[in-house]
Design a protein around this motif. Structure first.
Motif, PDB file in Angstrom:
ATOM      1  N   UNK A  10       1.213  -1.057   0.136  1.00 20.67           N
ATOM      2  CA  UNK A  10       0.069  -0.131  -0.356  1.00 20.67           C
ATOM      3  C   UNK A  10       0.812   1.475  -0.439  1.00 20.67           C
ATOM      4  N   UNK A  11       0.839   1.948  -1.090  1.00 21.52           N
ATOM      5  CA  UNK A  11       1.947   3.360  -1.251  1.00 21.52           C
ATOM      6  C   UNK A  11       1.508   3.705   0.157  1.00 21.52           C
ATOM      7  N   UNK A  12       0.425   4.185   0.814  1.00 23.04           N
ATOM      8  CA  UNK A  12       0.435   5.235   0.936  1.00 23.04           C
ATOM      9  C   UNK A  12       1.425   4.892   2.878  1.00 23.04           C
ATOM     10  N   UNK A  13       1.894   3.479   2.588  1.00 20.62           N
ATOM     11  CA  UNK A  13       3.352   3.545   4.013  1.00 20.62           C
ATOM     12  C   UNK A  13       4.096   3.921   3.796  1.00 20.62           C
ATOM     13  N   UNK A  14       4.637   4.615   2.528  1.00 18.35           N
ATOM     14  CA  UNK A  14       5.697   5.490   2.798  1.00 18.35           C
ATOM     15  C   UNK A  14       5.137   7.052   3.495  1.00 18.35           C
ATOM     16  N   UNK A  15       4.209   6.900   3.476  1.00 25.15           N
ATOM     17  CA  UNK A  15       3.538   8.673   4.524  1.00 25.15           C
ATOM     18  C   UNK A  15       3.764   8.524   5.955  1.00 25.15           C
ATOM     19  N   UNK A  16       3.170   7.067   5.488  1.00 22.61           N
ATOM     20  CA  UNK A  16       3.380   6.346   7.487  1.00 22.61           C
ATOM     21  C   UNK A  16       5.150   6.247   8.114  1.00 22.61           C
ATOM     22  N   UNK A  17       5.515   5.820   7.043  1.00 20.11           N
ATOM     23  CA  UNK A  17       7.045   5.344   7.991  1.00 20.11           C
ATOM     24  C   UNK A  17       7.916   6.821   8.155  1.00 20.11           C
ATOM     25  N   UNK A  18       7.251   7.820   7.062  1.00 16.88           N
ATOM     26  CA  UNK A  18       7.850   8.871   7.035  1.00 16.88           C
ATOM     27  C   UNK A  18       7.447   9.856   7.916  1.00 16.88           C
ATOM     28  N   UNK A  19       6.044   9.783   8.420  1.00 18.42           N
ATOM     29  CA  UNK A  19       5.713  10.879   9.433  1.00 18.42           C
ATOM     30  C   UNK A  19       4.937  10.519  10.568  1.00 18.42           C
ATOM     31  N   UNK A  20       5.327   9.528  10.624  1.00 17.00           N
ATOM     32  CA  UNK A  20       4.864   8.537  11.869  1.00 17.00           C
ATOM     33  C   UNK A  20       5.895   7.472  12.681  1.00 17.00           C
ATOM     34  N   UNK A  21       6.490   7.328  11.849  1.00 20.28           N
ATOM     35  CA  UNK A  21       7.869   5.700  12.408  1.00 20.28           C
ATOM     36  C   UNK A  21       9.251   6.684  12.733  1.00 20.28           C
ATOM     37  N   UNK A  22       9.194   8.206  11.388  1.00 17.97           N
ATOM     38  CA  UNK A  22      10.251   8.483  11.244  1.00 17.97           C
ATOM     39  C   UNK A  22      11.750   7.653  11.157  1.00 17.97           C
ATOM     40  N   UNK A  23      10.884   7.746   9.778  1.00 24.49           N
ATOM     41  CA  UNK A  23      11.677   7.207   8.891  1.00 24.49           C
ATOM     42  C   UNK A  23      11.750   7.457   7.409  1.00 24.49           C
ATOM     43  N   UNK A  24      12.523   8.694   7.457  1.00 22.73           N
ATOM     44  CA  UNK A  24      12.179   9.031   6.800  1.00 22.73           C
ATOM     45  C   UNK A  24      12.914   9.453   5.290  1.00 22.73           C
ATOM     46  N   UNK A  25      12.539   9.791   3.969  1.00 21.80           N
ATOM     47  CA  UNK A  25      13.874  10.400   2.635  1.00 21.80           C
ATOM     48  C   UNK A  25      13.047   8.763   2.132  1.00 21.80           C
ATOM     49  N   UNK A  26      13.553   9.512   0.826  1.00 19.25           N
ATOM     50  CA  UNK A  26      13.253   8.577  -0.721  1.00 19.25           C
ATOM     51  C   UNK A  26      13.947   6.628  -0.324  1.00 19.25           C
ATOM     52  N   UNK A  27      15.372   6.998  -0.116  1.00 17.25           N
ATOM     53  CA  UNK A  27      15.822   5.671   0.562  1.00 17.25           C
ATOM     54  C   UNK A  27      15.585   4.470   1.091  1.00 17.25           C
ATOM     55  N   UNK A  28      14.567   5.377   2.159  1.00 18.37           N
ATOM     56  CA  UNK A  28      14.199   4.769   3.598  1.00 18.37           C
ATOM     57  C   UNK A  28      12.977   4.409   3.064  1.00 18.37           C
ATOM     58  N   UNK A  29      12.382   4.222   2.252  1.00 19.31           N
ATOM     59  CA  UNK A  29      10.893   4.264   1.110  1.00 19.31           C
ATOM     60  C   UNK A  29      11.724   2.794   0.073  1.00 19.31           C
ATOM     61  N   UNK A  30      12.918   3.114  -0.408  1.00 18.38           N
ATOM     62  CA  UNK A  30      13.414   2.112  -1.510  1.00 18.38           C
ATOM     63  C   UNK A  30      13.456   0.379  -0.553  1.00 18.38           C
ATOM     64  N   UNK A  31      14.313   0.782   0.438  1.00 19.66           N
ATOM     65  CA  UNK A  31      14.795   0.254   1.020  1.00 19.66           C
ATOM     66  C   UNK A  31      13.628  -0.779   1.511  1.00 19.66           C
ATOM     67  N   UNK A  32      12.447  -0.658   1.544  1.00 18.81           N
ATOM     68  CA  UNK A  32      11.189  -1.468   2.476  1.00 18.81           C
ATOM     69  C   UNK A  32      10.355  -1.971   0.798  1.00 18.81           C
TER      70      UNK A  32
END
Length: 280
Positions: free
Chosen positions: A136-158
């Motif tokens: 669910x691509x909304x998970x990228x926003x959850x990572x950045x905003x709520x889990x404190x894992x920001x950045x495009x490479x953090x999303x790429x890591x997932x």
């Protein structure tokens, strides 16, 4: 991460236009995502927190994707494309057999898979039954905003982590671990799952090393920070609990970051054998 000009994978199954996403009562939509994401990564039973909330239901009406969703889909397709190129080369050089890439299913809210329903409760996951990764691509926003894992490479890591589970499936590791987990206690099964997840982190590091030419300053730190933010101990602590190692399913923050860095430093899948490691 410099993805401009990179090849976008065609192994994408985009289900996001099929409905208007998930509807849920009780907890607000954003709050629900937070609760479910933490429950997934920390191995916490979030059922008590969801009591009184109406079941999540997929709407049947078609819809138009938002600009943010379009961007997230294009990003996921390009990252998936890099994994295909990397693992094709790695399999040829280190395994001696061809690599067959997975399909990535993009969805909004809820969807179905042979491994069960997919929603924020499951988070991104790989289903070996249909050889597809679900996101669910909304998970990228959850990572950045709520889990404190920001950045495009953090999303790429997932994405790379879920593809790594497919790599484990291709290598015969995933079915063997699933067989062993079915024959032991829950605590022992959790311990095996931790080793499986840490190996996927290490394999993600192998991928990261191979795409080094696409990295920008700070990208590696983003991935390492993301790995630390979704460690079981950190997530349980952030959920107000004392970390309970016997319930861990993904590994501690230090372990997740450490095994990702090991894969990145070594670039060799043979160095990712968490099952033979005396210490994780």
């Amino acid at each position: 991460m410099r993805l401009k000009g990179t090849r976008a994978s065609r192994n994408i199954e985009d289900r996001r236009r099929r409905g208007g996403g998930a509807k849920a009562g009780g907890i607000g939509g954003v709050g629900l995502l937070i609760v479910l994401a933490v429950g997934y990564f920390a191995g916490i039973d979030v059922t008590p927190l969801l009591e009184g909330a109406a079941p999540m239901q997929q709407q049947n009406n078609s819809r138009t994707l938002t600009a943010q969703e379009e961007q997230a889909g294009a990003f996921a397709a390009r990252v998936l494309g890099t994994t295909e190129e990397v693992w094709e080369q790695v399999f040829a050089q280190q395994v001696g057999k061809p690599y067959s890439p997975p399909i990535m299913v993009l969805y909004a809210g809820v969807t179905q898979s042979p491994c069960g329903g997919a929603s924020g409760a499951t988070g991104p996951f790989y289903c070996p039954a249909d050889r597809k990764a679900y996101l669910d691509t909304a998970f990228f926003a959850t990572m950045a905003q709520q889990l404190g894992a920001k950045g495009d490479f953090a999303a790429a890591y997932v994405i790379a982590h879920e593809v790594a589970h497919h790599v484990q499936n291709e290598l015969g590791i995933l079915p063997e671990v699933n067989r062993r987990r079915a024959a032991v206690s829950q605590v022992e099964a959790n311990a095996l799952t931790v080793r499986l997840e840490l190996q996927a982190d290490c394999l993600s590091g192998v991928w990261a090393r191979a795409v080094g030419g696409l990295l920008e300053p700070g990208d590696l730190d983003e991935a390492l920070h993301a790995a630390r933010q979704i460690g079981d101990d950190t997530l349980q602590r952030n959920a107000g609990r004392v970390p309970q190692p016997h319930t861990f399913t993904h590994g501690t923050s230090a372990q997740r970051a450490g095994w990702f860095k090991r894969g990145y430093d070594r670039g060799d899948i043979g160095q990712c054998d968490t099952f033979a490691a005396g210490r994780l």
